[in-house]
Design a protein around this motif. Structure first.
Motif, PDB file in Angstrom:
ATOM      1  N   LEU B 455       0.843  -1.191   0.000  1.00  0.00           N
ATOM      2  CA  LEU B 455       0.000   0.000   0.000  1.00  0.00           C
ATOM      3  C   LEU B 455       0.873   1.234   0.000  1.00  0.00           C
ATOM      4  O   LEU B 455       1.809   1.328   0.791  1.00  0.00           O
ATOM      5  CB  LEU B 455      -0.874  -0.036   1.267  1.00  0.00           C
ATOM      6  N   GLU B 456       0.569   2.176  -0.881  1.00  0.00           N
ATOM      7  CA  GLU B 456       1.327   3.423  -0.879  1.00  0.00           C
ATOM      8  C   GLU B 456       0.815   4.317   0.245  1.00  0.00           C
ATOM      9  O   GLU B 456      -0.395   4.462   0.431  1.00  0.00           O
ATOM     10  CB  GLU B 456       1.177   4.128  -2.231  1.00  0.00           C
ATOM     11  N   LEU B 457       1.731   4.880   1.034  1.00  0.00           N
ATOM     12  CA  LEU B 457       1.350   5.830   2.073  1.00  0.00           C
ATOM     13  C   LEU B 457       1.625   7.218   1.511  1.00  0.00           C
ATOM     14  O   LEU B 457       2.781   7.645   1.460  1.00  0.00           O
ATOM     15  CB  LEU B 457       2.169   5.599   3.352  1.00  0.00           C
ATOM     16  N   PRO B 458       0.603   7.927   1.063  1.00  0.00           N
ATOM     17  CA  PRO B 458       0.847   9.213   0.407  1.00  0.00           C
ATOM     18  C   PRO B 458       1.432  10.224   1.387  1.00  0.00           C
ATOM     19  O   PRO B 458       1.169  10.139   2.588  1.00  0.00           O
ATOM     20  CB  PRO B 458      -0.542   9.637  -0.070  1.00  0.00           C
ATOM     21  N   ASP B 459       2.215  11.175   0.877  1.00  0.00           N
ATOM     22  CA  ASP B 459       2.721  12.252   1.736  1.00  0.00           C
ATOM     23  C   ASP B 459       1.529  13.016   2.302  1.00  0.00           C
ATOM     24  O   ASP B 459       0.514  13.172   1.645  1.00  0.00           O
ATOM     25  CB  ASP B 459       3.616  13.207   0.927  1.00  0.00           C
ATOM     26  N   TYR B 460       1.681  13.498   3.549  1.00  0.00           N
ATOM     27  CA  TYR B 460       0.594  14.263   4.155  1.00  0.00           C
ATOM     28  C   TYR B 460       0.390  15.542   3.383  1.00  0.00           C
ATOM     29  O   TYR B 460       1.335  16.146   2.882  1.00  0.00           O
ATOM     30  CB  TYR B 460       0.940  14.610   5.607  1.00  0.00           C
ATOM     31  N   LYS B 461      -0.856  15.967   3.274  1.00  0.00           N
ATOM     32  CA  LYS B 461      -1.104  17.299   2.736  1.00  0.00           C
ATOM     33  C   LYS B 461      -2.311  17.911   3.415  1.00  0.00           C
ATOM     34  O   LYS B 461      -3.130  17.208   3.989  1.00  0.00           O
ATOM     35  CB  LYS B 461      -1.287  17.254   1.220  1.00  0.00           C
ATOM     36  N   ARG B 462      -2.377  19.240   3.354  1.00  0.00           N
ATOM     37  CA  ARG B 462      -3.484  19.938   3.988  1.00  0.00           C
ATOM     38  C   ARG B 462      -4.775  19.560   3.261  1.00  0.00           C
ATOM     39  O   ARG B 462      -4.841  19.644   2.038  1.00  0.00           O
ATOM     40  CB  ARG B 462      -3.251  21.444   3.899  1.00  0.00           C
ATOM     41  N   PRO B 463      -5.798  19.106   3.995  1.00  0.00           N
ATOM     42  CA  PRO B 463      -7.047  18.733   3.322  1.00  0.00           C
ATOM     43  C   PRO B 463      -7.647  19.936   2.595  1.00  0.00           C
ATOM     44  O   PRO B 463      -7.559  21.062   3.085  1.00  0.00           O
ATOM     45  CB  PRO B 463      -7.951  18.295   4.471  1.00  0.00           C
ATOM     46  N   SER B 464      -8.222  19.694   1.443  1.00  0.00           N
ATOM     47  CA  SER B 464      -8.807  20.784   0.670  1.00  0.00           C
ATOM     48  C   SER B 464     -10.292  20.906   0.995  1.00  0.00           C
ATOM     49  O   SER B 464     -11.052  19.964   0.777  1.00  0.00           O
ATOM     50  CB  SER B 464      -8.594  20.516  -0.817  1.00  0.00           C
ATOM     51  N   PRO B 465     -10.708  22.071   1.538  1.00  0.00           N
ATOM     52  CA  PRO B 465     -12.117  22.239   1.924  1.00  0.00           C
ATOM     53  C   PRO B 465     -13.055  21.979   0.748  1.00  0.00           C
ATOM     54  O   PRO B 465     -14.134  21.437   0.912  1.00  0.00           O
ATOM     55  CB  PRO B 465     -12.201  23.708   2.355  1.00  0.00           C
ATOM     56  N   ARG B 466     -12.598  22.359  -0.453  1.00  0.00           N
ATOM     57  CA  ARG B 466     -13.405  22.191  -1.645  1.00  0.00           C
ATOM     58  C   ARG B 466     -13.705  20.713  -1.913  1.00  0.00           C
ATOM     59  O   ARG B 466     -14.852  20.328  -2.127  1.00  0.00           O
ATOM     60  CB  ARG B 466     -12.609  22.780  -2.810  1.00  0.00           C
ATOM     61  N   SER B 467     -12.655  19.870  -1.889  1.00  0.00           N
ATOM     62  CA  SER B 467     -12.856  18.441  -2.146  1.00  0.00           C
ATOM     63  C   SER B 467     -13.775  17.842  -1.097  1.00  0.00           C
ATOM     64  O   SER B 467     -14.637  17.016  -1.406  1.00  0.00           O
ATOM     65  CB  SER B 467     -11.531  17.695  -2.095  1.00  0.00           C
ATOM     66  N   ILE B 468     -13.577  18.268   0.161  1.00  0.00           N
ATOM     67  CA  ILE B 468     -14.388  17.699   1.231  1.00  0.00           C
ATOM     68  C   ILE B 468     -15.835  18.124   1.069  1.00  0.00           C
ATOM     69  O   ILE B 468     -16.755  17.325   1.237  1.00  0.00           O
ATOM     70  CB  ILE B 468     -13.810  18.120   2.583  1.00  0.00           C
ATOM     71  N   PHE B 469     -16.034  19.378   0.672  1.00  0.00           N
ATOM     72  CA  PHE B 469     -17.389  19.862   0.433  1.00  0.00           C
ATOM     73  C   PHE B 469     -18.062  19.039  -0.676  1.00  0.00           C
ATOM     74  O   PHE B 469     -19.204  18.604  -0.533  1.00  0.00           O
ATOM     75  CB  PHE B 469     -17.349  21.343   0.051  1.00  0.00           C
ATOM     76  N   PHE B 470     -17.323  18.789  -1.759  1.00  0.00           N
ATOM     77  CA  PHE B 470     -17.889  17.991  -2.854  1.00  0.00           C
ATOM     78  C   PHE B 470     -18.257  16.586  -2.370  1.00  0.00           C
ATOM     79  O   PHE B 470     -19.316  16.060  -2.686  1.00  0.00           O
ATOM     80  CB  PHE B 470     -16.911  17.888  -4.025  1.00  0.00           C
ATOM     81  N   GLY B 471     -17.338  15.982  -1.601  1.00  0.00           N
ATOM     82  CA  GLY B 471     -17.596  14.629  -1.103  1.00  0.00           C
ATOM     83  C   GLY B 471     -18.842  14.594  -0.224  1.00  0.00           C
ATOM     84  O   GLY B 471     -19.674  13.693  -0.336  1.00  0.00           O
ATOM     85  N   LEU B 472     -18.978  15.612   0.632  1.00  0.00           N
ATOM     86  CA  LEU B 472     -20.114  15.636   1.557  1.00  0.00           C
ATOM     87  C   LEU B 472     -21.437  15.810   0.807  1.00  0.00           C
ATOM     88  O   LEU B 472     -22.418  15.133   1.108  1.00  0.00           O
ATOM     89  CB  LEU B 472     -19.947  16.768   2.572  1.00  0.00           C
ATOM     90  N   THR B 473     -21.450  16.731  -0.166  1.00  0.00           N
ATOM     91  CA  THR B 473     -22.710  16.941  -0.893  1.00  0.00           C
ATOM     92  C   THR B 473     -23.098  15.675  -1.648  1.00  0.00           C
ATOM     93  O   THR B 473     -24.272  15.333  -1.739  1.00  0.00           O
ATOM     94  CB  THR B 473     -22.617  18.117  -1.881  1.00  0.00           C
ATOM     95  N   GLN B 474     -22.068  14.963  -2.149  1.00  0.00           N
ATOM     96  CA  GLN B 474     -22.372  13.722  -2.851  1.00  0.00           C
ATOM     97  C   GLN B 474     -23.044  12.714  -1.915  1.00  0.00           C
ATOM     98  O   GLN B 474     -24.052  12.089  -2.265  1.00  0.00           O
ATOM     99  CB  GLN B 474     -21.075  13.132  -3.376  1.00  0.00           C
ATOM    100  N   ARG B 475     -22.468  12.555  -0.696  1.00  0.00           N
ATOM    101  CA  ARG B 475     -23.040  11.625   0.280  1.00  0.00           C
ATOM    102  C   ARG B 475     -24.450  12.044   0.653  1.00  0.00           C
ATOM    103  O   ARG B 475     -25.346  11.216   0.795  1.00  0.00           O
ATOM    104  CB  ARG B 475     -22.181  11.596   1.550  1.00  0.00           C
ATOM    105  N   ALA B 476     -24.646  13.353   0.867  1.00  0.00           N
ATOM    106  CA  ALA B 476     -25.971  13.845   1.255  1.00  0.00           C
ATOM    107  C   ALA B 476     -26.979  13.530   0.156  1.00  0.00           C
ATOM    108  O   ALA B 476     -28.094  13.087   0.428  1.00  0.00           O
ATOM    109  CB  ALA B 476     -25.910  15.347   1.514  1.00  0.00           C
TER     110      ALA B 476
END
Lengths: 131, 643
Positions: B455-476
């Motif tokens: 399994l690749e362990l990706p380098d840490y990065k600051r979460p992007s609010p935009r991507s998270i918003f898209f993911g949440l609206t999709q789930r909703a």
């Protein structure tokens, strides 16, 4: 903790600074490994048995007799696809609590998690500075 | 300092003149390694114009979006599953290969491949690009996260890279406004110039071929990329804590604890608001409509039923917020690393951790997430136990029964007894999942070797609010669609069964006693009496199979119709406390730990395993466990005097 860097090779026209960890073909210790690896591996150690903090260069990837999970040829291909090719620099960065397994290996600028049983397919030469 | 201004922009040719007529639609596919920022780029390019569905015949998620280039050309963009090579190992990767090669029936072969590479980690990406040169499609390489790469001190000679690869190369920053401008303009240039196609001679490469491709990729990197003088140490310093053998596990536990705390506390205010809203709607319907079948249908069937389910939207969103943030940060792969040995003892793969964690929200996304597991054996084992994780649909049942029957007092000074019971129910779920998986490993897969953990362990990065918003609206959206279709339909059926036939004119009992629901409930009594269930519970169990949270709504429907008055949802608990014994309540809790799967989960299992047998096995073993657990609980409680 220090990352993997190599001594700077003699400057080439287009490449300045530290070169990629994987050097051109001609400089590789094993330049054209066949589908089977010769007995010269005896001198190299297996990555799966190396301690935390080990740094080295991959001499060969050969899964014969490693891991009971996959046919050796398939395991070898998957390791190659994750970037474990001859000449690449590796460093063991982290390990698990139970049986020191699995291990997190830094290969170039990526980190890959493996179990020690499969990491044994990777034959490595220690590089100076290794603990 | 990270804006795409000076040298990169200067290299981009001026945009072509606007197209005179409506330009033909351009089909583009996004291809790249896992964790390369492909989804972020997809979101940046298409915004909200996205459609999520499945590929016909397989259960791989198909994400398509559309946008218009600066020159006015409409583009349909397909986000293909991430892969390291076209030699596919999982169903997801197979879809990528089949589409790229134009072999998937009913799917148009993309006219242009947009390869995405993480600019800070080019080795595996460039090998994929070299492999893709053999599929005979024009290509464009986007070096994503270019700002991070530059910030860390990488110097990437994009001109030289383009020349070496024979493919145009553009830098991109998916998470910043304007970061895809160069990419859009390059798309126009490519579409106008009818780029030269490469040979269409792809064949799976053997070990020697993979070595040769990787060496070529490494040679190109050595020629085009200046490595940073000072290596980036953020990831390694974070890992020395987060992947620490002891500390790392403690932090993982703390994160999980915080997550469940948040699900129960943060979600309360919006849940209260939603509930108040539906109560108000119900009251309005009660006063506006004349007494009779229609009022009962609208108030008890529609508003009461859907409201009882929609209340859980905040909890589901909080849970997914945690999962999405941790995923985007790069922690999820670390959790799999930390859990590999522990789960391996129970016969599960480290990668099963993420699907099982998602199953706490809902087993359906959890089961769908098992696609990241390459081996069929490990995948089936995970699918078989995922529904034992306490999904959020069980929360309403637990909450209702616990609030009604477990006294609200503290034990040992600090812990709430109600909270402890809730925790115990979760623990029993997890424990039985490990136990069942262990038994499966011993009985079914005795002779099948375990899959390697790679399994690749990706380098840490600051979460992007935009991507998270898209993911949440999709789930909703997915949840709301379910509430509006399956659950609504079930509620209408329940209401119908509980209301028809109407009682005779000289009826001396509550109306529901004359309904179909009563007949069904009484019919099931002989079987369920030993576990302490009365006929009202039996009636609620049936729709509970459509969706578990519906069981609460059905109990509400059954009891409110029986009481023939305005029984508010908050009063249901008090009613139950008067009608059930403690033993019955505990038996119902035990039943719902294993509760035979809701219909949508069973349908998902059938699709994902491609077999009725696995679905039947899942249903059968969970039903048996539920009955056994409820039986033991009830009989023990009765023997102890709680009957």
């Amino acid at each position: 903790m220090s990352a993997i860097t190599l001594p700077v090779p003699s400057a080439r026209p287009r490449s300045t600074g530290v070169a990629c960890n994987c050097e051109p073909l001609a400089l590789d210790p094993v330049s054209h490994p066949g589908e089977s690896v010769s007995a010269s591996l005896a001198a190299a150690s297996r990555l799966g048995t190396a301690p935390l903090g080990f740094r080295g260069r991959i001499r060969a990837v050969d899964a014969t007799g490693c891991g009971r999970s996959l046919p050796p040829a398939e395991l070898e291909r998957r390791l190659l696809e994750m970037g474990f090719v001859e000449g690449a620099m590796v460093e063991i960065r982290n390990q698990g609590l139970f049986g020191r397994d699995p291990i997190a290996i830094r290969v170039d600028h990526a980190t890959v998690a493996l179990r020690r049983a499969e990491a044994n397919a990777i034959h490595v030469d220690a590089v100076d500075g290794a603990r | 300092m990270n804006e795409l201004t000076a040298p990169e922009l200067a290299r981009i040719p001026a945009p072509p003149p606007p197209l005179p007529l409506a330009a033909p639609l351009l089909h583009v596919a996004l291809v790249g390694n896992p964790n390369c920022g492909k989804t972020a780029l997809f979101n940046a390019l298409t915004g909200s114009r996205q459609k999520v569905a499945n590929y016909p015949g397989v259960t791989v998620e198909r994400k398509e979006g559309s946008f218009v280039t600066p020159a006015g050309r409409p583009v349909k963009l397909l986000d293909l599953p991430g892969t390291y090579s076209l030699r596919a190992r999982s169903p997801d990767e197979e879809v990528t290969r089949e589409i790229v090669l134009g072999h998937l029936p009913g799917e148009k072969r993309p006219e242009l491949l947009l390869c995405v590479a993480d600019a800070t980690n080019l080795r595996l990406a460039l090998r994929l690009v070299l492999e893709l040169r053999h599929v005979g499609r024009p290509m464009l390489l986007a070096l994503n996260m270019f700002d991070i790469a530059r910030h860390r001190g990488f110097g990437i000679d994009t001109d030289r890279l383009a020349a070496e690869l024979g493919v145009p190369v553009v830098p991109s920053v998916a998470v910043r406004r304007g970061g895809t401008q160069a990419l859009l303009e390059q798309l126009d240039t490519l579409a106008d110039s009818a780029p030269a196609t490469t040979p269409d001679d792809w064949a799976p490469s053997g070990r020697a071929g993979t070595r040769a491709l990787q060496r070529e990729a490494d040679r190109i990197i050595a020629a085009c990329v200046t490595q940073p003088a000072k290596p980036d140490t953020v990831t390694s310093r974070l890992d020395s804590v987060l992947l620490h053998p002891v500390l790392g596990l403690a932090i993982l536990l703390a994160v999980l604890f915080l997550m469940f705390q948040a699900v129960f506390s943060w979600a309360q205010p919006p849940m209260g608001a939603i509930k108040a809203g539906f109560d108000w709607l119900g009251t309005m319907a009660g006063t506006l409509l004349p007494d009779g079948l229609l009022r009962s249908f609208v108030r008890d069937g529609l508003i009461g039923g859907v409201g009882a389910v929609l209340v859980f939207l905040p909890q589901i969103l909080v849970l997914f917020l945690f999962i999405l943030v941790l995923e985007d940060f790069g922690y999820m792969a670390r959790a799999a690393f930390l859990m590999d040995r522990i789960m391996g003892g129970a016969g599960l793969h480290g990668r099963a951790f993420i699907p099982l964690l998602s199953s706490f929200a809902c087993a359906i996304p959890g089961i769908m997430a098992t696609r990241v597991i390459d081996s069929r054996r490990d995948r089936l084992a995970t699918i078989m136990v995922a529904p034992l994780m306490t999904c959020s649909a069980r929360i309403p049942v637990y909450t209702l029964v616990i609030a009604a029957f477990i006294p609200d007092r503290t034990v040992w000074g600090v812990l709430s007894l109600q909270g402890l019971v809730m925790f115990a129910l979760y623990a029993v779920g997890i424990g039985s999942a490990l136990g069942v998986s262990f038994i499966f490993k011993r009985l079914v897969w005795r002779n099948t070797p375990a899959e390697p953990f790679m399994l690749e362990l990706p380098d840490y990065k600051r979460p992007s609010p935009r991507s998270i918003f898209f993911g949440l609206t999709q789930r909703a959206r997915i949840f709301l669609r379910r509430a509006g279709t399956t659950i609504l339909a079930m509620m209408v059926i329940i209401w119908f069964l509980a209301s028809v036939p109407r009682p005779p004119a000289d009826a001396d009992q509550a109306a529901i006693n004359y309904s179909f629901a009563a007949s069904i409930g009484h019919f099931m009594e002989p079987v369920l009496a030993p576990v302490g269930f009365n006929w009202q519970i039996n009636v609620a169990l049936l729709p509970g199979m459509a969706a578990r949270e519906v069981a609460v709504a059905s109990l509400g429907t059954v009891y409110s119709i029986a009481a023939e008055d305005d029984l508010g949802a908050n009063r249901l608990g008090r009613t139950l406390a008067g009608k059930w014994s403690l033993a019955t309540a505990l038996a119902l809790l035990a039943w719902y730990v294993f509760a035979p799967q809701c219909a949508s989960t069973l349908a998902t299992v059938r699709r994902e395993t491609g077999s009725w047998a696995w679905m039947g096995l899942l249903f059968g073993y969970m039903l048996a466990l539920a009955y056994a657990a409820a039986f033991v609980t009830y009989q023990t409680a009765v023997a102890l005097g709680a009957g």
